[in-house]
Scaffold this motif. Structure first.
Motif, mmCIF file in Angstrom:
data_model
loop_
_atom_site.group_PDB
_atom_site.id
_atom_site.type_symbol
_atom_site.label_atom_id
_atom_site.label_comp_id
_atom_site.label_asym_id
_atom_site.label_seq_id
_atom_site.Cartn_x
_atom_site.Cartn_y
_atom_site.Cartn_z
ATOM 1 N N ILE A 1 -9.249 -3.883 4.747
ATOM 2 C CA ILE A 1 -8.117 -3.301 4.025
ATOM 3 C C ILE A 1 -6.833 -3.859 4.629
ATOM 4 O O ILE A 1 -6.852 -4.465 5.698
ATOM 5 C CB ILE A 1 -8.118 -1.749 4.092
ATOM 6 N N ASP A 2 -5.712 -3.643 3.916
ATOM 7 C CA ASP A 2 -4.437 -4.219 4.353
ATOM 8 C C ASP A 2 -3.626 -3.278 5.235
ATOM 9 O O ASP A 2 -2.815 -3.725 6.035
ATOM 10 C CB ASP A 2 -3.582 -4.576 3.121
ATOM 11 N N THR B 1 0.837 -1.204 0.000
ATOM 12 C CA THR B 1 0.000 0.000 0.000
ATOM 13 C C THR B 1 0.871 1.253 0.000
ATOM 14 O O THR B 1 1.843 1.334 0.742
ATOM 15 C CB THR B 1 -0.899 0.023 1.263
ATOM 16 N N SER C 1 -3.757 0.857 -3.306
ATOM 17 C CA SER C 1 -3.474 -0.541 -2.984
ATOM 18 C C SER C 1 -2.994 -1.242 -4.245
ATOM 19 O O SER C 1 -3.074 -0.686 -5.344
ATOM 20 C CB SER C 1 -4.730 -1.224 -2.457
ATOM 21 N N ARG C 2 -2.537 -2.476 -4.078
ATOM 22 C CA ARG C 2 -2.084 -3.256 -5.240
ATOM 23 C C ARG C 2 -3.191 -3.405 -6.273
ATOM 24 O O ARG C 2 -2.965 -3.289 -7.467
ATOM 25 C CB ARG C 2 -1.623 -4.637 -4.783
ATOM 26 N N THR D 1 -0.018 -2.437 9.256
ATOM 27 C CA THR D 1 -0.554 -3.428 8.318
ATOM 28 C C THR D 1 -0.885 -4.700 9.091
ATOM 29 O O THR D 1 -0.589 -4.802 10.278
ATOM 30 C CB THR D 1 0.478 -3.780 7.228
#
Ligand code: ADP
Length: 211
Positions: free
Chosen positions: A175-176, A110, A125-126, A195
């Protein structure tokens, strides 16, 4: 009660205090045939971890709290401060292409996006980057502020927040990563990130150190 984190001697002390408490350090030492000085570190550990309580002129007594309760209490008191990682921050005008390169070079999932005043304006994000990549656009010319999740829809936290609450936010929002921010007069500056890895690390630390 599980006492796996305690030494054999600490276990014995605990048993004596359970049976005879309130009891002075002197009397515990006598029962174990040891000096008060030898016992001091053990008593300090048992008091610090919350197994025992000490009252002046009364002595030590058993708090009745199990390892599980003490562990939960410790976890619930932990703050974000000291458990966060370094954030990776990019400017909002950086291209999606360069953002992808940054994800690889910085080895993060992120990215946090800031404006010219270094205030948080978005999160990438990815999957945000993947989504942009499968479109027809030219990645070197699209700035990240077109595709990022933007303020005010960003989930944030502060160093003084409880870590368990941030962990709950991670789960609830699915979410991460959550940026750790400092509130300034006209915005938020990013000072860290939490994270799922940080939370996992805390779990491992707790298992290693116990209560
Ligand atoms: P991935 O996209 O790899 O599954 P996430 O689950 O973290 O990673 O992101 C899902 C969506 O949520 C993305 O669109 C992302 O921009 C957004 N997002 C990620 N982190 C945050 C955050 N802290 N606050 C608000 N939205 C976020």
């Amino acid at each position: 009660m599980s006492t796996i984190e305690l030494s054999h001697r600490q276990d014995k002390i605990l048993q004596i205090v359970k049976d005879f408490g309130p009891i002075t350090g002197e009397s515990i030492a006598e029962k174990l045939d040891l000096t008060r000085a030898t016992l001091r570190p053990d008593l300090a550990i048992l008091t610090m971890t919350g197994f025992l309580d000490a009252r002046p002129r009364v002595g030590y007594f058993y708090t009745g709290k199990t390892s599980n309760q003490l562990l939960a209490e410790k976890l619930k008191k932990m703050l974000v401060d000291g458990h966060e990682s370094t954030p990776v921050v990019i400017n909002e005008n950086v291209s999606v292409y360069d953002a992808i390169v940054t994800v690889f070079s910085e080895d993060v999932g992120t990215l946090f996006v800031t404006d010219a005043k270094a205030h948080l304006v978005g999160v990438l994000s990815r999957k945000d980057l993947l989504r942009a990549s499968i479109g027809q656009q030219k990645l070197t010319t699209i700035p990240v502020n077109i595709i990022m999740t933007r303020m005010p829809n960003i989930t944030m936290c502060q160093k003084s927040d409880l870590l368990i609450e941030v962990a709950e936010k991670l789960i609830k929002t699915q979410i991460d990563a959550i940026p750790v921010v400092n509130k300034t007069i006209n915005g938020f500056e990013v000072v860290g990130r939490i994270t799922k890895t940080n939370i996992t690390r805390v779990l491992v630390e707790l298992a290693e150190t116990g209560v």
